[in-house]
Design an enzyme around this catalytic site. Sequence first.
Site, short mmCIF file in Angstrom:
data_model
loop_
_atom_site.label_atom_id
_atom_site.label_comp_id
_atom_site.label_asym_id
_atom_site.label_seq_id
_atom_site.Cartn_x
_atom_site.Cartn_y
_atom_site.Cartn_z
N GLU A 41 0.87 -1.17 0.00
CA GLU A 41 0.00 0.00 0.00
C GLU A 41 0.91 1.23 0.00
O GLU A 41 1.79 1.34 0.86
CB GLU A 41 -0.89 0.01 1.25
CG GLU A 41 -1.84 1.18 1.17
CD GLU A 41 -2.76 1.34 2.37
OE1 GLU A 41 -2.76 0.49 3.27
OE2 GLU A 41 -3.46 2.36 2.37
N ARG A 267 5.37 -13.12 9.38
CA ARG A 267 6.06 -11.89 8.99
C ARG A 267 7.41 -11.77 9.67
O ARG A 267 7.61 -12.26 10.78
CB ARG A 267 5.21 -10.66 9.24
CG ARG A 267 4.84 -10.38 10.68
CD ARG A 267 4.26 -8.96 10.82
NE ARG A 267 3.15 -8.70 9.91
CZ ARG A 267 3.03 -7.59 9.19
NH1 ARG A 267 3.93 -6.64 9.26
NH2 ARG A 267 1.99 -7.42 8.40
N LYS A 277 4.50 0.96 10.02
CA LYS A 277 4.62 2.14 9.16
C LYS A 277 4.09 3.39 9.85
O LYS A 277 4.62 4.48 9.68
CB LYS A 277 3.85 1.93 7.85
CG LYS A 277 4.65 1.19 6.79
CD LYS A 277 3.98 1.32 5.43
CE LYS A 277 3.26 0.06 5.04
NZ LYS A 277 2.60 0.09 3.75
P1 ATP Z 1 0.38 -1.72 7.34
O1 ATP Z 1 0.98 -1.80 8.71
O2 ATP Z 1 0.24 -0.34 6.81
O3 ATP Z 1 -0.76 -2.67 7.03
P2 ATP Z 1 2.04 -3.54 5.93
O4 ATP Z 1 3.38 -3.67 6.53
O5 ATP Z 1 1.09 -4.65 5.96
O6 ATP Z 1 1.51 -2.22 6.47
P3 ATP Z 1 1.70 -3.39 3.08
O7 ATP Z 1 2.08 -2.28 2.21
O8 ATP Z 1 0.29 -3.80 3.14
O9 ATP Z 1 2.23 -3.02 4.48
O10 ATP Z 1 2.63 -4.64 2.79
C1 ATP Z 1 2.87 -5.13 1.51
C2 ATP Z 1 3.26 -6.56 1.60
O11 ATP Z 1 4.41 -6.74 2.42
C3 ATP Z 1 2.16 -7.41 2.20
O12 ATP Z 1 1.95 -8.53 1.38
C4 ATP Z 1 2.67 -7.79 3.54
O13 ATP Z 1 2.19 -9.05 3.91
C5 ATP Z 1 4.18 -7.77 3.35
N1 ATP Z 1 4.84 -7.45 4.60
C6 ATP Z 1 4.64 -6.36 5.37
N2 ATP Z 1 5.37 -6.42 6.49
C7 ATP Z 1 6.09 -7.57 6.44
C8 ATP Z 1 7.02 -8.20 7.30
N3 ATP Z 1 7.39 -7.65 8.46
N4 ATP Z 1 7.54 -9.39 6.91
C9 ATP Z 1 7.19 -9.93 5.74
N5 ATP Z 1 6.30 -9.40 4.89
C10 ATP Z 1 5.75 -8.22 5.22
#
Ligand code: ATP
Length: 562
Positions: A41, A267, A277
């Site tokens: 996002e 994650r 974020k």
């Molecule tokens: P928010 O906290 O804003 O929801 P988010 O970290 O989920 O943020 P996104 O932009 O939705 O952010 O993430 C994009 C992709 O990165 C998603 O598929 C998410 O699963 C993956 N992702 C985010 N954080 C991690 C992490 N710590 N480890 C592995 N993958 C991640």
Amino acid sequence: MNDLENNNVENGLNNFITEIIDNDIANNKNNGAVITRFPPEPNGYLHIGHAQAIWLNFSIAKKFGGKCHLRMDDTNPEKESIEYANAIQEDVKWLGWDWNDDLYFASDYYQQLYNYAIELISSGKAYVCDLSPDEFREYKGTLKEPGRPSPFRNRSVEENLTLFEEMKNGKYADGEKCLRAKIDMEHPNILMRDPAIYRIRRAHHYRTLDKWCIYPIYDFAHPLEDAIENITHSICTLEFEVHRPLYNWFVENTSVKATPQQIEFSRLDLSGTMMSKRKLLQLVEEGVVAGWDDPRMPTVSGLRRRGYTPEAINNFCEKAGITKFKGIIDLSLLEHCVREDLNKHASRYLAVMNPLKVTISNWEEGRVDILEGVNNPEDETAGTREIPFSKHLYIDRNDFMENAPKKFFRLSEGREVRLRYAYYITCDEVIKDENGEVIELICSYDPESRGGKSPDGRRVKGTIHWVSVEHAAKAEVRLYDRLFATERPGTDDAVDFHSELNSESLTVVDAYLEPALANSDVTKTVQFERQGYFCKDKDSTAEKIIFNRTASLRDSWAKKKK
Ligand code: ATP
Ligand code: MG
């Protein structure tokens, strides 16, 4: 992509997800196609957790001869921007991945998503609901109690079609109505109890501008975006596991052709690091750090400015591993990966950060000798460079000790050391100021030891670094340490994460650099011999040279904790 190939990304990529895909291919599922996606996002900069998701999705596509799409999942207009969308693309590219022509935006699917919502309404599987947010929650029930049907659940298809169109046309206020999927108010999984799929929100979107005042909810939009793009394996993090039945429901109950499979993994969670974020944005907005790319930030842009290499980051993502289980990876693994990579590739230079003056008594004033330095003993192709030597030098103050113990193999009165690439010198006299502080060493050199070679088989144990005073370039060096002083910053809601910041995460010192380092050709991360890895900062100019410390040679943090 050569470096990534050298790192054997493919060989190290074996996990439960690749096993699932192996099986799918063996069964000719999707005719053997593998299409993954990375769907950020654009509401902030990418961090090291995202780097792992990027590594996973792109290297899976590569391993199976498939494709990986980059998709901006931009369905929350308030927090998204073109700046973030552009920064994400820059970071993915820098990490070494190529999405070719497959860059997509969820906002390009708004009309299609709207049409799928109409399909659901037409088949009696969605309805417009007028409950207030509080009532909505109350009707949902709890884990122990089933939900109750909304009084608007049985509106006719015609009425729902009209109301939904009116929602789109701006007839109702924000939050006055929403569109809900009609699934099961008694479902044990609360997410299946008639979830909202469209909300009214008069917000300006960075791409669709003011065209829409209704926006699709993530749980509805995401599976359909995947299906529209023919994604075969939709890899996401573990918190979406409970959303999977809903994901499948939307794919099954609309006319989309593809049937992507959602697969969840745990994650990446790094000790000493905060990856929310929202909280990272707070650090930026409050000026706690110099921006999203502050070298202390766990962002991809911060790591880049810090001097980390894409190879080190991708190696780390691989080593951290992909599992179904929650676990915390030690930050020192990331630091280890950057040291391991830089040790192989970084050219080495001489720089003195804590200067002590040395005068060579038996060297003529004005005489300059040009010596040869080996750029990288680990890599012959890195070549050599010229290093000027003269009567007045700087050495590191820590390389001199008065009344030194026997095992101190550096300089002390009456002792001999090797100056790297230069000569053997012996300290003959120590000069102090009126406070008794050592301000200069008078040394003599052995003319027969040029290049640091022993003239007569005589051995010296210590080799120290130095620079010639008149040739040295002065620079500002920013010594970075960890941003947080605690192991799990931001995880305890009772603790303000600001109190967990490491007050010594940045120390600024002056340094004297050998002339080759001041040269603008030095763009990669280098080693300052015996001190660590450093890179020129993006704000460095010919007039004001600035270096950032990428990593020290030793793990100083582990020592401190003892
Ligand atoms: P928010 O906290 O804003 O929801 P988010 O970290 O989920 O943020 P996104 O932009 O939705 O952010 O993430 C994009 C992709 O990165 C998603 O598929 C998410 O699963 C993956 N992702 C985010 N954080 C991690 C992490 N710590 N480890 C592995 N993958 C991640
Ligand atoms: Mg998210």
